[in-house]
Design an enzyme around this catalytic site. Structure first.
Site, PDB file in Angstrom:
ATOM      1  N   LYS A 149      -4.582  -8.976  19.752  1.00 58.20           N
ATOM      2  CA  LYS A 149      -2.749  -9.605  20.427  1.00 58.20           C
ATOM      3  C   LYS A 149      -3.779 -11.314  20.672  1.00 58.20           C
ATOM      4  O   LYS A 149      -2.777 -12.161  20.800  1.00 58.20           O
ATOM      5  CB  LYS A 149      -2.411  -8.682  21.215  1.00 58.20           C
ATOM      6  CG  LYS A 149      -0.987  -9.525  21.686  1.00 58.20           C
ATOM      7  CD  LYS A 149      -0.127  -8.729  23.225  1.00 58.20           C
ATOM      8  CE  LYS A 149       0.619  -8.906  23.006  1.00 58.20           C
ATOM      9  NZ  LYS A 149       1.405  -8.521  23.898  1.00 58.20           N
TER      10      LYS A 149
ATOM     11  N   ASP B 247     -10.582   8.443  19.955  1.00 58.28           N
ATOM     12  CA  ASP B 247     -10.799   7.429  20.994  1.00 58.28           C
ATOM     13  C   ASP B 247      -9.854   7.160  22.149  1.00 58.28           C
ATOM     14  O   ASP B 247      -8.350   6.922  21.159  1.00 58.28           O
ATOM     15  CB  ASP B 247     -11.884   6.354  20.274  1.00 58.28           C
ATOM     16  CG  ASP B 247     -12.391   5.583  21.305  1.00 58.28           C
ATOM     17  OD1 ASP B 247     -12.145   4.951  22.063  1.00 58.28           O
ATOM     18  OD2 ASP B 247     -13.664   4.862  21.169  1.00 58.28           O
ATOM     19  N   ILE B 248      -9.652   6.822  22.804  1.00 54.91           N
ATOM     20  CA  ILE B 248      -8.300   5.361  23.402  1.00 54.91           C
ATOM     21  C   ILE B 248      -8.764   4.779  24.289  1.00 54.91           C
ATOM     22  O   ILE B 248      -8.029   3.824  23.804  1.00 54.91           O
ATOM     23  CB  ILE B 248      -7.974   6.843  24.212  1.00 54.91           C
ATOM     24  CG1 ILE B 248      -7.644   8.404  24.284  1.00 54.91           C
ATOM     25  CG2 ILE B 248      -6.715   6.585  25.379  1.00 54.91           C
ATOM     26  CD1 ILE B 248      -6.299   8.701  23.309  1.00 54.91           C
TER      27      ILE B 248
ATOM     28  N   ARG C 296      10.451  17.278 -26.106  1.00 53.08           N
ATOM     29  CA  ARG C 296       9.653  18.982 -26.202  1.00 53.08           C
ATOM     30  C   ARG C 296       9.346  18.676 -27.391  1.00 53.08           C
ATOM     31  O   ARG C 296       8.365  18.834 -28.552  1.00 53.08           O
ATOM     32  CB  ARG C 296       9.961  19.870 -26.021  1.00 53.08           C
ATOM     33  CG  ARG C 296       8.611  20.438 -25.697  1.00 53.08           C
ATOM     34  CD  ARG C 296       9.225  21.714 -24.375  1.00 53.08           C
ATOM     35  NE  ARG C 296       9.267  21.322 -23.165  1.00 53.08           N
ATOM     36  CZ  ARG C 296       8.666  20.715 -22.266  1.00 53.08           C
ATOM     37  NH1 ARG C 296       7.432  20.938 -22.386  1.00 53.08           N
ATOM     38  NH2 ARG C 296       8.805  20.066 -21.258  1.00 53.08           N
TER      39      ARG C 296
ATOM     40  N   GLY D 249     -22.132   3.182  28.312  1.00 52.81           N
ATOM     41  CA  GLY D 249     -23.154   4.624  28.444  1.00 52.81           C
ATOM     42  C   GLY D 249     -23.750   4.238  27.246  1.00 52.81           C
ATOM     43  O   GLY D 249     -24.865   3.645  27.718  1.00 52.81           O
TER      44      GLY D 249
ATOM     45  N   HIS E 284      -5.560   6.232 -21.644  1.00 54.17           N
ATOM     46  CA  HIS E 284      -3.745   5.896 -20.894  1.00 54.17           C
ATOM     47  C   HIS E 284      -3.567   6.933 -19.951  1.00 54.17           C
ATOM     48  O   HIS E 284      -2.192   7.231 -20.169  1.00 54.17           O
ATOM     49  CB  HIS E 284      -2.985   5.043 -22.308  1.00 54.17           C
ATOM     50  CG  HIS E 284      -3.447   3.653 -22.706  1.00 54.17           C
ATOM     51  ND1 HIS E 284      -3.476   2.697 -22.139  1.00 54.17           N
ATOM     52  CD2 HIS E 284      -3.201   3.742 -24.373  1.00 54.17           C
ATOM     53  CE1 HIS E 284      -4.120   2.112 -23.301  1.00 54.17           C
ATOM     54  NE2 HIS E 284      -4.003   2.455 -24.516  1.00 54.17           N
TER      55      HIS E 284
ATOM     56  N   ARG F 117      -9.919  -7.451 -10.454  1.00 51.20           N
ATOM     57  CA  ARG F 117      -9.358  -8.921 -12.054  1.00 51.20           C
ATOM     58  C   ARG F 117      -8.030  -9.132 -11.414  1.00 51.20           C
ATOM     59  O   ARG F 117      -7.703 -10.134 -11.832  1.00 51.20           O
ATOM     60  CB  ARG F 117     -10.289  -8.679 -13.013  1.00 51.20           C
ATOM     61  CG  ARG F 117     -12.033  -8.834 -12.969  1.00 51.20           C
ATOM     62  CD  ARG F 117     -12.968  -8.939 -14.472  1.00 51.20           C
ATOM     63  NE  ARG F 117     -12.498  -7.404 -14.439  1.00 51.20           N
ATOM     64  CZ  ARG F 117     -11.979  -6.791 -15.405  1.00 51.20           C
ATOM     65  NH1 ARG F 117     -12.777  -7.964 -17.212  1.00 51.20           N
ATOM     66  NH2 ARG F 117     -12.887  -5.970 -16.296  1.00 51.20           N
TER      67      ARG F 117
END
Length: 529
Positions: free
Chosen positions: A140, A128-129, A443, A38, A281, A218
């Site tokens: 593979k 996409d297939i 709390r 294509g 933090h 790092r």
């Protein structure tokens, strides 16, 4: 397995044409035969390259709007055949199947189509297939076949050929195969995630997540932990999409804390005025509004100057010189903002270790997103906490009703509490936090810690009394007993916002009335673990 494999024949079929012609010209110069389909074949011919159509190889034309073109034994046989297996070689000869040594495929732009908000049918057409089928086949058979799925690997392929007399090593092909399987996995994850949302499936039987490496770090939270940063392609404004103007590489903790800071400051609409959040933090140590951005920063800083040292600063408006001058007075790890003017950048330039990130926007605090966390043997998935309440949502439960000014502070405190680790207690006065208690098992302890911090800051600022006197206080979840509420009252709070819903709500309300507090219920909690 064979180590060095020559490259004689390549199949190229790409949606993204970036670098296509340069790659194909380099391959052709090495005597590689080019097959294509294509639009890719058309682009190569326009560049003056000799290309053979896959349709000529298979003997079948492209059909069904291009849905069927590469799903053919002469393509998949050429990719899958083991070149050291006599039966495979005999089958190739009997059926006229020629080997394909290189597959270059990038997939239909499904993710981009979804990101544009395309209709359901358009998204389906962009699944996409043939591409994934060929990629998996080539990967593979990496003992003999090279598969390239990312434009950024074109240069690596050519460098490998240059280094090995137009051959590739097994180690190189293995690496390409791993990248290829990760690409098809990410593609399938994007499709399945989109489809689950499209059909309203909130808890699909299987869920997949994927990301693309943005940065090898790092180390992780600690130097003995390896770490990396991956992006999910959602383009949500934040640390993943930001431009870094200066400073050393971000660390794991920098990224985590910067994200927390920017998500918090996004709660405050820039059209309603400047706001600043300072994070340490992953918890806020100061959040404030101000008449100017510099004032918002200073007021946030005054909540807890000790914790702000080495913290992360997030702004909801463009960083200006006046604010930059205030920020550089102490050591700050990262500053993130929608933008930064030239004068501010010049001021920051003198602080080479200070990272400056700009994002060209704020994340939508109300956008529907998924949040997930790993646990042993699995992971938890939930909706991101986008809960919001307005003044109209509040239920006054005490004899004294809050004033309009108190309601404004209560809502401010509530928005901040959503971003504080549970158990969370947040004191606010005049649009600025004045005490934050985070991550305690009790709390009561959170209320005490926040009040103690306010006392220390009052001494440091030379104030006659802590700013918790006359403040509004938010609790991310209900007070199970009156004790936490009474500690807040002792700190000087005059009004309270909490979810309600405790078995002892009546006792807590009675305690609030006795203490002369105004209290409202939201009917919504904000646990953050």
């Amino acid at each position: 397995m064979t180590d060095l494999v020559p490259l004689r024949r390549a199949l190229i079929s790409v949606s993204d044409k970036t670098g296509l012609v340069d790659l194909a010209q380099a391959l052709a110069a090495r005597g590689v035969e080019l097959l294509s389909t294509g639009g890719t074949a058309l682009a190569l011919r326009k560049a003056g390259l000799s290309v053979r159509d896959v349709a000529d190889v298979t003997g079948f034309p492209e059909m069904m709007d291009g849905r069927v073109k590469t799903l053919h034994p002469k393509v998949h046989g050429g990719l899958l055949a083991l070149r050291d297996d006599q039966e495979h070689l005999a089958a190739m000869e009997a059926h006229g199947i020629a080997p394909i040594d290189l597959l270059v495929v990038n997939l239909y732009p499904f993710e981009e189509t979804v990101a544009k908000g395309a209709a359901y049918a358009d998204c389906i057409e962009n699944i996409d297939i043939g591409g994934p089928a060929m990629i998996r086949a080539a990967a593979k058979n990496h003992a003999f076949v090279n598969v390239v799925t990312d434009v950024e690997d074109y240069h690596a392929l050519l460098a490998e050929l240059d280094a090995n007399d137009d051959q590739t090593t097994l180690a190189f092909r293995k690496k390409l195969a791993q990248i290829a399987y990760a690409r098809t996995a990410a593609y399938d994850a994007a499709v399945s995630t989109w489809m689950a949302a499209a059909i309203g499936e909130q808890t699909p039987r299987r869920r997949a997540f994927a990301g693309t490496l943005a940065q090898s770090l790092r180390y992780g939270e600690n130097p003995h932990q390896k770490a990396a940063f991956y992006v999910d392609g959602s383009n949500r404004p934040g640390v993943a999409t930001a431009t870094q103007h200066q400073g050393k590489e971000l660390s794991y903790n920098n990224i985590n804390d910067t994200d927390a800071a920017f998500e918090l400051v996004a709660e405050f609409d820039p059209a309603e005025g400047p706001a600043c959040a300072i994070i340490k933090h992953a918890n806020p140590c100061g959040v404030a509004r101000g008449a100017t951005l510099a004032e918002a920063y200073s007021r946030a800083f005054d909540c807890d100057r000790t914790s702000a040292f080495g913290g992360i600063v997030a702004l909801n408006q463009t960083l200006d010189a006046a604010t930059a001058e205030e920020i550089v007075k102490i050591f700050t790890e990262v500053v993130i903002a929608p933008g930064a003017d030239d004068a501010a950048k010049e001021i920051f330039a003198a602080k080479k270790n200070l990272r400056l990130l700009t994002t060209d926007g704020l994340p939508d605090a109300k956008a529907a997103l998924l949040a997930y966390r790993q646990v042993a043997g699995g992971f938890l998935v939930q909706d991101k906490d986008t809960g919001h309440v307005s003044a109209a949502d509040l239920k006054v439960v005490t004899r004294i009703a809050p004033t309009d000014a108190q309601i404004a502070d209560l809502l401010f405190a509530w928005n901040v509490a959503k971003h504080v680790k549970s158990n969370a207690i947040v004191y606010v006065r005049d649009g600025a936090t004045v005490g934050v208690g985070a991550g305690q098992m009790s709390r009561v302890d959170s209320a005490l810690i926040a009040a103690k911090k306010a006392e220390r800051m009052a001494e440091a600022l030379g104030l006659a009394e802590p700013l918790t006197k006359g403040s509004a206080v938010a609790s991310d979840a209900f007070f199970p007993f009156p004790d936490g509420l009474l500690e807040a009252a002792a700190a000087g709070a005059t009004c309270v916002i909490q979810p309600g819903g405790s078995m002892r709500d009546d006792e807590v309300i009675a305690a609030a009335d006795e203490a002369g507090l105004a209290m409202v219920f939201t009917g919504q909690r904000h646990f953050r673990h």
